[in-house]
Design a protein around this motif. Sequence first.
Motif, mmCIF file in Angstrom:
data_model
loop_
_atom_site.group_PDB
_atom_site.id
_atom_site.type_symbol
_atom_site.label_atom_id
_atom_site.label_comp_id
_atom_site.label_asym_id
_atom_site.label_seq_id
_atom_site.Cartn_x
_atom_site.Cartn_y
_atom_site.Cartn_z
ATOM 1 N N LEU A 236 -13.246 0.508 0.586
ATOM 2 C CA LEU A 236 -13.485 -0.034 -0.751
ATOM 3 C C LEU A 236 -14.934 -0.516 -0.857
ATOM 4 C CD1 LEU A 236 -10.764 -1.752 -2.783
ATOM 5 C CD2 LEU A 236 -13.136 -2.337 -3.185
ATOM 6 N N TRP A 237 -15.457 -1.087 0.218
ATOM 7 C CA TRP A 237 -16.868 -1.472 0.222
ATOM 8 C C TRP A 237 -17.747 -0.224 0.048
ATOM 9 C CZ3 TRP A 237 -20.738 0.155 3.563
ATOM 10 C CH2 TRP A 237 -22.000 -0.444 3.328
ATOM 11 N N ARG A 238 -17.378 0.883 0.725
ATOM 12 C CA ARG A 238 -18.204 2.101 0.644
ATOM 13 C C ARG A 238 -18.207 2.693 -0.764
ATOM 14 N NH1 ARG A 238 -18.786 6.074 4.403
ATOM 15 N NH2 ARG A 238 -17.060 7.278 3.552
ATOM 16 N N SER A 239 -17.022 2.664 -1.414
ATOM 17 C CA SER A 239 -16.933 3.345 -2.711
ATOM 18 C C SER A 239 -17.247 2.418 -3.885
ATOM 19 C CB SER A 239 -15.533 3.945 -2.892
ATOM 20 O OG SER A 239 -14.555 2.926 -2.852
ATOM 21 N N HIS A 240 -16.927 1.126 -3.774
ATOM 22 C CA HIS A 240 -17.078 0.204 -4.912
ATOM 23 C C HIS A 240 -17.621 -1.148 -4.454
ATOM 24 C CE1 HIS A 240 -14.126 3.052 -6.601
ATOM 25 N NE2 HIS A 240 -14.647 2.720 -7.756
ATOM 26 N N PRO A 241 -18.808 -1.192 -3.848
ATOM 27 C CA PRO A 241 -19.312 -2.493 -3.361
ATOM 28 C C PRO A 241 -19.434 -3.518 -4.483
ATOM 29 C CG PRO A 241 -21.049 -0.816 -3.323
ATOM 30 C CD PRO A 241 -19.774 -0.109 -3.643
ATOM 31 N N ASP A 242 -19.637 -3.023 -5.709
ATOM 32 C CA ASP A 242 -19.779 -3.922 -6.870
ATOM 33 C C ASP A 242 -18.492 -4.678 -7.193
ATOM 34 O OD1 ASP A 242 -19.005 -1.186 -7.347
ATOM 35 O OD2 ASP A 242 -18.789 -1.748 -9.462
ATOM 36 N N ARG A 243 -17.350 -4.215 -6.671
ATOM 37 C CA ARG A 243 -16.080 -4.906 -6.961
ATOM 38 C C ARG A 243 -15.841 -6.071 -6.002
ATOM 39 N NH1 ARG A 243 -13.025 -1.536 -10.663
ATOM 40 N NH2 ARG A 243 -11.728 -3.369 -10.934
ATOM 41 N N LEU A 244 -16.735 -6.234 -5.011
ATOM 42 C CA LEU A 244 -16.480 -7.229 -3.958
ATOM 43 C C LEU A 244 -17.440 -8.408 -4.023
ATOM 44 C CD1 LEU A 244 -15.913 -4.818 -0.934
ATOM 45 C CD2 LEU A 244 -14.192 -5.900 -2.406
ATOM 46 N N ALA A 245 -16.871 -9.610 -4.173
ATOM 47 C CA ALA A 245 -17.682 -10.829 -4.063
ATOM 48 C C ALA A 245 -17.737 -11.269 -2.599
ATOM 49 C CB ALA A 245 -17.075 -11.939 -4.901
ATOM 50 N N ARG A 246 -16.628 -11.074 -1.911
ATOM 51 C CA ARG A 246 -16.532 -11.468 -0.491
ATOM 52 C C ARG A 246 -15.577 -10.528 0.225
ATOM 53 N NH1 ARG A 246 -15.325 -15.624 -3.506
ATOM 54 N NH2 ARG A 246 -16.829 -17.295 -3.765
ATOM 55 N N LEU A 247 -15.790 -10.422 1.522
ATOM 56 C CA LEU A 247 -14.903 -9.620 2.371
ATOM 57 C C LEU A 247 -14.337 -10.511 3.471
ATOM 58 C CD1 LEU A 247 -16.699 -6.300 3.468
ATOM 59 C CD2 LEU A 247 -14.366 -6.497 2.558
ATOM 60 N N GLN B 116 -0.374 7.244 9.696
ATOM 61 C CA GLN B 116 -0.934 7.512 11.034
ATOM 62 C C GLN B 116 -1.972 8.639 10.956
ATOM 63 O OE1 GLN B 116 -1.045 5.734 13.493
ATOM 64 N NE2 GLN B 116 0.809 5.534 14.694
ATOM 65 N N ARG B 117 -1.638 9.695 10.229
ATOM 66 C CA ARG B 117 -2.592 10.817 10.108
ATOM 67 C C ARG B 117 -3.855 10.357 9.387
ATOM 68 N NH1 ARG B 117 2.275 13.449 8.039
ATOM 69 N NH2 ARG B 117 3.409 14.280 9.827
ATOM 70 N N GLY B 118 -3.677 9.514 8.377
ATOM 71 C CA GLY B 118 -4.845 9.007 7.624
ATOM 72 C C GLY B 118 -5.720 8.114 8.490
ATOM 73 N N LEU C 246 0.846 -1.204 0.000
ATOM 74 C CA LEU C 246 0.000 0.000 0.000
ATOM 75 C C LEU C 246 0.880 1.252 0.000
ATOM 76 C CD1 LEU C 246 -2.659 -1.387 2.491
ATOM 77 C CD2 LEU C 246 -3.019 -0.907 0.063
ATOM 78 N N ARG C 247 0.303 2.356 -0.425
ATOM 79 C CA ARG C 247 1.032 3.641 -0.531
ATOM 80 C C ARG C 247 1.806 3.933 0.765
ATOM 81 N NH1 ARG C 247 -0.208 8.566 -3.749
ATOM 82 N NH2 ARG C 247 -1.751 7.298 -4.837
ATOM 83 N N GLY C 248 3.081 4.270 0.609
ATOM 84 C CA GLY C 248 3.891 4.606 1.790
ATOM 85 C C GLY C 248 4.546 3.411 2.449
ATOM 86 N N MET D 102 -7.515 6.424 4.291
ATOM 87 C CA MET D 102 -7.903 5.052 3.956
ATOM 88 C C MET D 102 -8.647 5.038 2.615
ATOM 89 S SD MET D 102 -6.573 3.410 6.497
ATOM 90 C CE MET D 102 -5.272 4.655 6.375
ATOM 91 N N ARG D 103 -9.352 6.123 2.320
ATOM 92 C CA ARG D 103 -10.044 6.236 1.030
ATOM 93 C C ARG D 103 -9.032 6.299 -0.119
ATOM 94 N NH1 ARG D 103 -15.033 7.588 -1.582
ATOM 95 N NH2 ARG D 103 -14.401 7.402 -3.756
ATOM 96 N N GLN D 104 -7.935 7.054 0.094
ATOM 97 C CA GLN D 104 -6.893 7.117 -0.941
ATOM 98 C C GLN D 104 -6.340 5.713 -1.211
ATOM 99 O OE1 GLN D 104 -5.071 9.898 -2.817
ATOM 100 N NE2 GLN D 104 -4.788 7.914 -3.813
#
Length: 265
Positions: free
Chosen positions: A104-115, A188-190, A54-56, A69-71
């Motif tokens: 990712l669930w909030r922004s793209h629920p259609d991309r998820l078959a399972r969590l 940490q800030r995110g 992940l970034r960073g 976390m959204r980024q």
Amino acid sequence: MTKTISVNQAEFAVTDEGAGEAICFLHGFPLNRSMWQAQVDAFATSHRVIVPDLRGHGQSTVTQGTVTMRQMADDVVALLDALQITQPITLCGLSMGGYVAWELWRSHPDRLARLILCDTRAVADTEEVSRGRHMMAAQVVVNGSSMAADSMPSKLFAPDAESTQPEKLERVRQMILATDPEGIAATQRGMADRIDMTPQLPEITTKSLVICGTHDVISSPEEMRSFANAMPNATFVEIPKAGHLAPLECPDPTNAAIRQFLATS
Ligand code: MLT
């Protein structure tokens, strides 16, 4: 194979192994994709396994300031697009990776078959925890990553790990030491800015598996069982000998739980 992928004005190191339905693993803070090696080995025989730094973190680009976390969730979606993965995936996040999975669930629920949510939390930070994160962010850029590498590992593992699995503690210490201090600070800030997911849990109809180490002192079994109960399609599994890093500490029972979930949902 490791791929280097440029999306969202950053470069990401991504493990891409196997073929078939995709399962994507998101690491915890401030670790990197190597924490999932046992899962890559176990699932690449039956699935396409995608594991980004992940970034960073790890070998991916470090962004200064605040990385939300959204980024990170937007980065994961852009990586899936770049890898031409269009079918819904199984997304497995540990701790911070779980915070990214919520987004990712909030922004793209259609991309998820399972969590799959491992050793993570649904609640936001208290003011005190958030203040502590900002303080740590300020200190780590001055003192370097060794500050986190020396203090964190013992809290991440089950209490007997120092005698039973010292090599894994050392592996995690090295992962933290290798993480750029600016990456640690921005994350940490995110994390301090993340939202409380509790009100949205009843809306998460995605088939879900919630995994928690019995000795997890950061996201306790009681807390995780309670948020799993609030999710309409979630199953809760406890990993008896693990702390906060169940997939790394106890890969066999963790992988067995994941395998059963994949086979039955
Ligand atoms: C993690 O393991 O990713 C961290 O415990 C997340 C956090 O600091 O809340």
